[in-house]
Motif scaffolding. Sequence first.
Motif, PDB file in Angstrom:
ATOM      1  N   LEU A  88      10.185   8.081  -6.025  1.00 40.29           N
ATOM      2  CA  LEU A  88      10.068   6.616  -6.116  1.00 40.29           C
ATOM      3  C   LEU A  88       8.696   6.149  -5.611  1.00 40.29           C
ATOM      4  N   ILE A  89       8.176   6.924  -4.672  1.00 41.52           N
ATOM      5  CA  ILE A  89       6.873   6.558  -4.089  1.00 41.52           C
ATOM      6  C   ILE A  89       5.809   6.576  -5.187  1.00 41.52           C
ATOM      7  N   GLY A  90       5.095   5.472  -5.323  1.00 40.90           N
ATOM      8  CA  GLY A  90       4.023   5.395  -6.321  1.00 40.90           C
ATOM      9  C   GLY A  90       4.500   5.049  -7.719  1.00 40.90           C
ATOM     10  N   ARG A  91       5.802   4.787  -7.891  1.00 40.68           N
ATOM     11  CA  ARG A  91       6.320   4.442  -9.227  1.00 40.68           C
ATOM     12  C   ARG A  91       6.999   3.072  -9.236  1.00 40.68           C
ATOM     13  N   ARG A  92       6.490   2.169  -8.380  1.00 39.75           N
ATOM     14  CA  ARG A  92       7.150   0.855  -8.231  1.00 39.75           C
ATOM     15  C   ARG A  92       6.652  -0.169  -9.243  1.00 39.75           C
ATOM     16  N   SER A  93       5.621   0.205 -10.019  1.00 41.93           N
ATOM     17  CA  SER A  93       5.054  -0.808 -10.920  1.00 41.93           C
ATOM     18  C   SER A  93       5.803  -0.819 -12.254  1.00 41.93           C
ATOM     19  N   SER A  94       5.558  -1.891 -13.028  1.00 37.14           N
ATOM     20  CA  SER A  94       6.243  -2.049 -14.314  1.00 37.14           C
ATOM     21  C   SER A  94       5.723  -1.017 -15.316  1.00 37.14           C
ATOM     22  N   ALA A  95       6.639  -0.550 -16.157  1.00 35.64           N
ATOM     23  CA  ALA A  95       6.243   0.390 -17.227  1.00 35.64           C
ATOM     24  C   ALA A  95       5.833  -0.392 -18.474  1.00 35.64           C
ATOM     25  N   ALA A  96       5.798  -1.727 -18.348  1.00 34.61           N
ATOM     26  CA  ALA A  96       5.375  -2.601 -19.463  1.00 34.61           C
ATOM     27  C   ALA A  96       6.302  -2.465 -20.669  1.00 34.61           C
ATOM     28  N   GLU A  97       7.492  -1.919 -20.473  1.00 30.25           N
ATOM     29  CA  GLU A  97       8.491  -1.844 -21.549  1.00 30.25           C
ATOM     30  C   GLU A  97       9.761  -2.524 -21.055  1.00 30.25           C
ATOM     31  N   GLU A  98      10.675  -2.816 -22.004  1.00 29.67           N
ATOM     32  CA  GLU A  98      11.988  -3.338 -21.631  1.00 29.67           C
ATOM     33  C   GLU A  98      13.054  -2.314 -21.993  1.00 29.67           C
ATOM     34  N   ASN A  99      14.158  -2.311 -21.219  1.00 31.58           N
ATOM     35  CA  ASN A  99      15.255  -1.406 -21.599  1.00 31.58           C
ATOM     36  C   ASN A  99      16.077  -2.075 -22.706  1.00 31.58           C
ATOM     37  N   PRO A 100      17.046  -1.386 -23.290  1.00 24.64           N
ATOM     38  CA  PRO A 100      17.814  -1.977 -24.401  1.00 24.64           C
ATOM     39  C   PRO A 100      18.547  -3.262 -24.021  1.00 24.64           C
ATOM     40  N   SER A 101      18.699  -3.516 -22.701  1.00 26.79           N
ATOM     41  CA  SER A 101      19.356  -4.768 -22.287  1.00 26.79           C
ATOM     42  C   SER A 101      18.342  -5.875 -22.061  1.00 26.79           C
ATOM     43  N   GLY A 102      17.064  -5.591 -22.394  1.00 26.40           N
ATOM     44  CA  GLY A 102      16.041  -6.626 -22.260  1.00 26.40           C
ATOM     45  C   GLY A 102      15.493  -6.785 -20.858  1.00 26.40           C
ATOM     46  N   GLU A 103      15.769  -5.826 -19.980  1.00 27.03           N
ATOM     47  CA  GLU A 103      15.271  -5.899 -18.601  1.00 27.03           C
ATOM     48  C   GLU A 103      13.988  -5.092 -18.465  1.00 27.03           C
ATOM     49  N   THR A 104      13.036  -5.599 -17.675  1.00 26.48           N
ATOM     50  CA  THR A 104      11.766  -4.897 -17.478  1.00 26.48           C
ATOM     51  C   THR A 104      11.998  -3.525 -16.851  1.00 26.48           C
ATOM     52  N   GLN A 105      11.386  -2.502 -17.453  1.00 28.19           N
ATOM     53  CA  GLN A 105      11.521  -1.143 -16.902  1.00 28.19           C
ATOM     54  C   GLN A 105      10.385  -0.882 -15.915  1.00 28.19           C
ATOM     55  N   LEU A 106      10.726  -0.232 -14.820  1.00 28.71           N
ATOM     56  CA  LEU A 106       9.712   0.242 -13.887  1.00 28.71           C
ATOM     57  C   LEU A 106       9.365   1.680 -14.253  1.00 28.71           C
ATOM     58  N   GLU A 107       8.199   2.128 -13.793  1.00 26.68           N
ATOM     59  CA  GLU A 107       7.845   3.534 -14.007  1.00 26.68           C
ATOM     60  C   GLU A 107       8.943   4.438 -13.452  1.00 26.68           C
ATOM     61  N   ALA A 108       9.535   4.021 -12.323  1.00 22.79           N
ATOM     62  CA  ALA A 108      10.581   4.837 -11.687  1.00 22.79           C
ATOM     63  C   ALA A 108      11.812   4.969 -12.581  1.00 22.79           C
ATOM     64  N   ASP A 109      12.159   3.881 -13.303  1.00 21.01           N
ATOM     65  CA  ASP A 109      13.314   3.932 -14.221  1.00 21.01           C
ATOM     66  C   ASP A 109      13.110   5.031 -15.265  1.00 21.01           C
ATOM     67  N   VAL A 110      11.927   4.994 -15.886  1.00 21.11           N
ATOM     68  CA  VAL A 110      11.636   5.915 -16.992  1.00 21.11           C
ATOM     69  C   VAL A 110      11.552   7.352 -16.463  1.00 21.11           C
ATOM     70  N   TRP A 111      10.908   7.496 -15.320  1.00 24.09           N
ATOM     71  CA  TRP A 111      10.715   8.835 -14.751  1.00 24.09           C
ATOM     72  C   TRP A 111      12.048   9.451 -14.341  1.00 24.09           C
ATOM     73  N   ALA A 112      12.909   8.666 -13.665  1.00 24.08           N
ATOM     74  CA  ALA A 112      14.217   9.195 -13.227  1.00 24.08           C
ATOM     75  C   ALA A 112      15.085   9.542 -14.436  1.00 24.08           C
ATOM     76  N   ASP A 113      15.002   8.704 -15.476  1.00 23.33           N
ATOM     77  CA  ASP A 113      15.792   8.967 -16.679  1.00 23.33           C
ATOM     78  C   ASP A 113      15.326  10.259 -17.349  1.00 23.33           C
ATOM     79  N   ASP A 114      14.017  10.436 -17.465  1.00 16.88           N
ATOM     80  CA  ASP A 114      13.490  11.666 -18.087  1.00 16.88           C
ATOM     81  C   ASP A 114      13.893  12.905 -17.282  1.00 16.88           C
ATOM     82  N   LEU A 115      13.826  12.779 -15.951  1.00 16.77           N
ATOM     83  CA  LEU A 115      14.176  13.931 -15.103  1.00 16.77           C
ATOM     84  C   LEU A 115      15.651  14.295 -15.288  1.00 16.77           C
TER      85      LEU A 115
END
Length: 295
Positions: free
Chosen positions: A30-57
Amino acid sequence: MATALNGAVEPVDSIIRTVARSATEIRQGLIGRRSSAAEENPSGETQLEADVWADDLLYDRLSRLEGVAQYASEEREEVLDCGDDVDVDDGVAVALDPLDGSSNLKSNNTMGTIVGIYDEPLPAPGEALLGACYVLYGPITTMVVATEDGVSEYELGGGEATVVQANVTLPDDPVVYGVGGRVPDWPPAIEAYVSRLESELKLRYGGAMIGDINQVLTYGGLFAYPTLESSPEGKLRVQFEGNPIGYILERAGGRSSDGHGSLLAVEPTELHQRTPLYVGNKAYVDLIEDILADA
Ligand code: P6P
């Protein structure tokens, strides 16, 4: 792992163990991944870098497990078929919210990971769950695991899962409540409901469902993200939040409801379908159903 995780059958146990092993790395990542990923998830909510990274992992680790046929998450539009050797009708489907409450990352408050393991292709009702778990990133990283054998709590660290409470059950004397949404956005029936809750319980609301759910599971009470005037279907997702949490609370001796009946009976037609959610001690879940029936 030091402790069998509920002794669940495969591949449920492998999935839960993999989530447990990944939790410590997710927390560190989570450290260093607190900023926005500039994308939205399918529910229209702003994704953070941490969201995308945790999902990929989690996708990378869970999709390769034997017996995992499908993977879906709150962060991905579609269900992903995994493994060439598992027919979706013979394997299990994993549906998860990789970082529930990731908006709390900005304020450094609790968050969670929620996992549902279904024995039907997605979208699937909660009645198809074989097991569910959540990780709570609190002062201590803990994990609550529910299977047909009951609910247990573990402390996670160093690749180990140490059981701290087997057979977790909701306390009989409820203490806390938390209800999402803005007061002006609550329909009259919800206002009446909250008036009853606040006259009998203490407010606990932290903005990430898993932190609030763990308060209810620990002290007894009620958590709701209700019907709102602006969104009658509520905010939370059936597949990734409502079903796993409803399963866990019902296995712990409580109830779940969409306002009319068990969340596990909801038949989702869309992967990202939302639902009102009321979970906790039976008396308080029964109460919202009575109030809405009379509304
Ligand atoms: P609000 C987090 O975004 C979440 O999905 C749940 O974890 C949480 O209970 C709810 O939404 C918080 O919503 O409207 O209070 O920000």
